[in-house]
Design a protein around this motif. Structure first.
Motif, PDB file in Angstrom:
ATOM      1  N   PHE A 115      -2.444  -3.393  -4.234  1.00 30.26           N
ATOM      2  CA  PHE A 115      -2.453  -1.982  -3.851  1.00 30.26           C
ATOM      3  C   PHE A 115      -3.798  -1.444  -3.391  1.00 30.26           C
ATOM      4  O   PHE A 115      -3.879  -0.312  -2.934  1.00 30.26           O
ATOM      5  CB  PHE A 115      -1.964  -1.138  -5.029  1.00 30.26           C
ATOM      6  CG  PHE A 115      -0.618  -1.536  -5.520  1.00 30.26           C
ATOM      7  CD1 PHE A 115       0.526  -1.111  -4.868  1.00 30.26           C
ATOM      8  CD2 PHE A 115      -0.479  -2.354  -6.616  1.00 30.26           C
ATOM      9  CE1 PHE A 115       1.779  -1.491  -5.303  1.00 30.26           C
ATOM     10  CE2 PHE A 115       0.763  -2.748  -7.064  1.00 30.26           C
ATOM     11  CZ  PHE A 115       1.903  -2.312  -6.401  1.00 30.26           C
ATOM     12  N   ILE A 116      -4.877  -2.232  -3.524  1.00 30.62           N
ATOM     13  CA  ILE A 116      -6.187  -1.674  -3.230  1.00 30.62           C
ATOM     14  C   ILE A 116      -6.621  -1.845  -1.782  1.00 30.62           C
ATOM     15  O   ILE A 116      -7.629  -1.269  -1.375  1.00 30.62           O
ATOM     16  CB  ILE A 116      -7.270  -2.286  -4.152  1.00 30.62           C
ATOM     17  CG1 ILE A 116      -7.310  -3.802  -3.987  1.00 30.62           C
ATOM     18  CG2 ILE A 116      -7.022  -1.899  -5.593  1.00 30.62           C
ATOM     19  CD1 ILE A 116      -8.372  -4.474  -4.843  1.00 30.62           C
ATOM     20  N   SER A 117      -5.895  -2.609  -0.986  1.00 28.86           N
ATOM     21  CA  SER A 117      -6.289  -2.766   0.409  1.00 28.86           C
ATOM     22  C   SER A 117      -6.098  -1.457   1.159  1.00 28.86           C
ATOM     23  O   SER A 117      -5.216  -0.650   0.828  1.00 28.86           O
ATOM     24  CB  SER A 117      -5.459  -3.863   1.085  1.00 28.86           C
ATOM     25  OG  SER A 117      -4.124  -3.441   1.262  1.00 28.86           O
ATOM     26  N   ASP A 118      -6.931  -1.245   2.163  1.00 25.88           N
ATOM     27  CA  ASP A 118      -6.856   0.001   2.929  1.00 25.88           C
ATOM     28  C   ASP A 118      -5.492   0.173   3.587  1.00 25.88           C
ATOM     29  O   ASP A 118      -4.939   1.278   3.607  1.00 25.88           O
ATOM     30  CB  ASP A 118      -7.952   0.018   4.006  1.00 25.88           C
ATOM     31  CG  ASP A 118      -9.341   0.176   3.407  1.00 25.88           C
ATOM     32  OD1 ASP A 118      -9.434   0.651   2.259  1.00 25.88           O
ATOM     33  OD2 ASP A 118     -10.318  -0.167   4.091  1.00 25.88           O
ATOM     34  N   SER A 119      -4.934  -0.926   4.105  1.00 26.65           N
ATOM     35  CA  SER A 119      -3.664  -0.813   4.815  1.00 26.65           C
ATOM     36  C   SER A 119      -2.535  -0.395   3.877  1.00 26.65           C
ATOM     37  O   SER A 119      -1.700   0.451   4.229  1.00 26.65           O
ATOM     38  CB  SER A 119      -3.317  -2.146   5.480  1.00 26.65           C
ATOM     39  OG  SER A 119      -3.220  -3.179   4.521  1.00 26.65           O
ATOM     40  N   VAL A 120      -2.511  -0.969   2.671  1.00 26.83           N
ATOM     41  CA  VAL A 120      -1.460  -0.610   1.713  1.00 26.83           C
ATOM     42  C   VAL A 120      -1.655   0.814   1.215  1.00 26.83           C
ATOM     43  O   VAL A 120      -0.701   1.579   1.085  1.00 26.83           O
ATOM     44  CB  VAL A 120      -1.446  -1.598   0.533  1.00 26.83           C
ATOM     45  CG1 VAL A 120      -0.544  -1.100  -0.588  1.00 26.83           C
ATOM     46  CG2 VAL A 120      -0.971  -2.966   1.014  1.00 26.83           C
ATOM     47  N   ARG A 121      -2.886   1.190   0.950  1.00 34.26           N
ATOM     48  CA  ARG A 121      -3.138   2.542   0.444  1.00 34.26           C
ATOM     49  C   ARG A 121      -2.783   3.593   1.480  1.00 34.26           C
ATOM     50  O   ARG A 121      -2.382   4.705   1.132  1.00 34.26           O
ATOM     51  CB  ARG A 121      -4.596   2.682   0.000  1.00 34.26           C
ATOM     52  CG  ARG A 121      -4.931   1.825  -1.206  1.00 34.26           C
ATOM     53  CD  ARG A 121      -6.299   2.158  -1.746  1.00 34.26           C
ATOM     54  NE  ARG A 121      -6.300   3.480  -2.365  1.00 34.26           N
ATOM     55  CZ  ARG A 121      -7.393   4.150  -2.734  1.00 34.26           C
ATOM     56  NH1 ARG A 121      -8.582   3.618  -2.483  1.00 34.26           N
ATOM     57  NH2 ARG A 121      -7.317   5.325  -3.298  1.00 34.26           N
ATOM     58  N   GLN A 122      -2.939   3.256   2.753  1.00 35.80           N
ATOM     59  CA  GLN A 122      -2.554   4.192   3.800  1.00 35.80           C
ATOM     60  C   GLN A 122      -1.041   4.268   3.945  1.00 35.80           C
ATOM     61  O   GLN A 122      -0.477   5.338   4.145  1.00 35.80           O
ATOM     62  CB  GLN A 122      -3.199   3.782   5.126  1.00 35.80           C
ATOM     63  CG  GLN A 122      -4.704   3.981   5.168  1.00 35.80           C
ATOM     64  CD  GLN A 122      -5.341   3.408   6.413  1.00 35.80           C
ATOM     65  OE1 GLN A 122      -4.660   2.984   7.342  1.00 35.80           O
ATOM     66  NE2 GLN A 122      -6.667   3.387   6.450  1.00 35.80           N
TER      67      GLN A 122
END
Length: 261
Positions: free
Chosen positions: A81-88
């Motif tokens: 969940f910490i990747s930028d793509s997932v958080r976006q």
């Protein structure tokens, strides 16, 4: 855009060195009740609005990560969940509770035979374990204090955390909109209590820590009573089947796509 609050827990021994910098944004906190302490960490989405409405996912870690170190158990759930793509794509508050070293998320008796095989006996009643009691209190606190969309409350877990997921569903079946359980198990007599909750079950067929027969039995019982769960069994995976589960591209869209309405 709706936001997501996510609470997670896991179960293996992995060095945090490579991931430490990724978790600097997590806020450490703790719940204290009658002398017992439940540490937990929260990752708020960027631009978090305390007056907004965020779904919440509670995710429970495994037995190997019990104790006071509320960082090592972040790895297996948090790295999804910490990747930028997932958080976006899935703006989320991520909450990771830490089961005490002296407890277990669920009421289960574990016995080992001389040949090294393990069997799990799931209790169907009685008081919750210390860990589960603290966790349920934390759920109540988070839903009350944070900006939560109570129609989109989720839970998931690994190993011991998967067993705790089933128990939390049994004890609070009206709270959760959907759930996932990876390499865990439960007594089939409990299944009717949470059969209405959309559930995705994962297990590795070569698991020699938690036998996949437990997941098979839950799937069979759900089907017997007319419910079709979503399930994935990996033929060559062992107890680390969470690696394959977290790689499933449909997991998060499926999970966050459910609502209690």
């Amino acid at each position: 855009m709706k936001r997501v609050l996510l609470l997670i827990t896991g179960c293996v021994f992995v060095s945090m060195t490579a991931y430490a910098q990724d978790f600097s944004a997590f806020q450490a906190n703790q719940l204290i009740h009658r002398g017992d302490t439940l540490p937990y960490r929260i990752l708020y989405p960027e631009g978090y609005d305390p007056n907004g409405s965020y779904p919440v996912l509670f995710f429970l870690h495994g037995a190997g990560e019990r104790g006071n170190d509320n960082e090592k158990q972040l790895v297996h759930g948090a790295k999804l969940f910490i990747s930028d793509s997932v958080r976006q794509a899935f703006p989320a508050i991520v909450v990771f509770p830490q089961c005490p070293a002296t407890s277990f998320w669920s009421n289960v008796n574990i016995q080992s035979s001389a040949d090294g095989n393990r069997e799990f006996y799931f209790r169907t009643g009685g008081k919750p374990s210390t860990g589960m009691a603290l966790f349920l209190r934390l759920v109540k606190q988070v839903l009350k204090q944070e900006a939560i969309d109570k129609e989109r409350v989720y839970i998931g877990g690994l190993s011991m955390g998967a067993m705790g997921t089933y128990e939390a569903l049994r004890r609070k079946p009206k709270v959760f909109a959907a759930a996932f359980a990876i390499c865990g198990g439960d007594h089939t007599s409990n299944v009717r209590k949470y059969a209405h909750v959309p559930l995705w079950i994962f297990h590795g067929e070569q698991d020699n820590v938690v036998p996949p027969t437990h997941s098979h039995a839950i799937v069979a019982e759900l089907k017997r009573i007319g419910v079709q769960p979503k399930y994935t069994f990996y033929p060559t995976a062992n107890h680390n089947s969470w690696d394959a589960a977290f790689a499933e591209p449909d997991l998060l869209p499926w999970l966050f796509g459910h609502t209690k309405k």
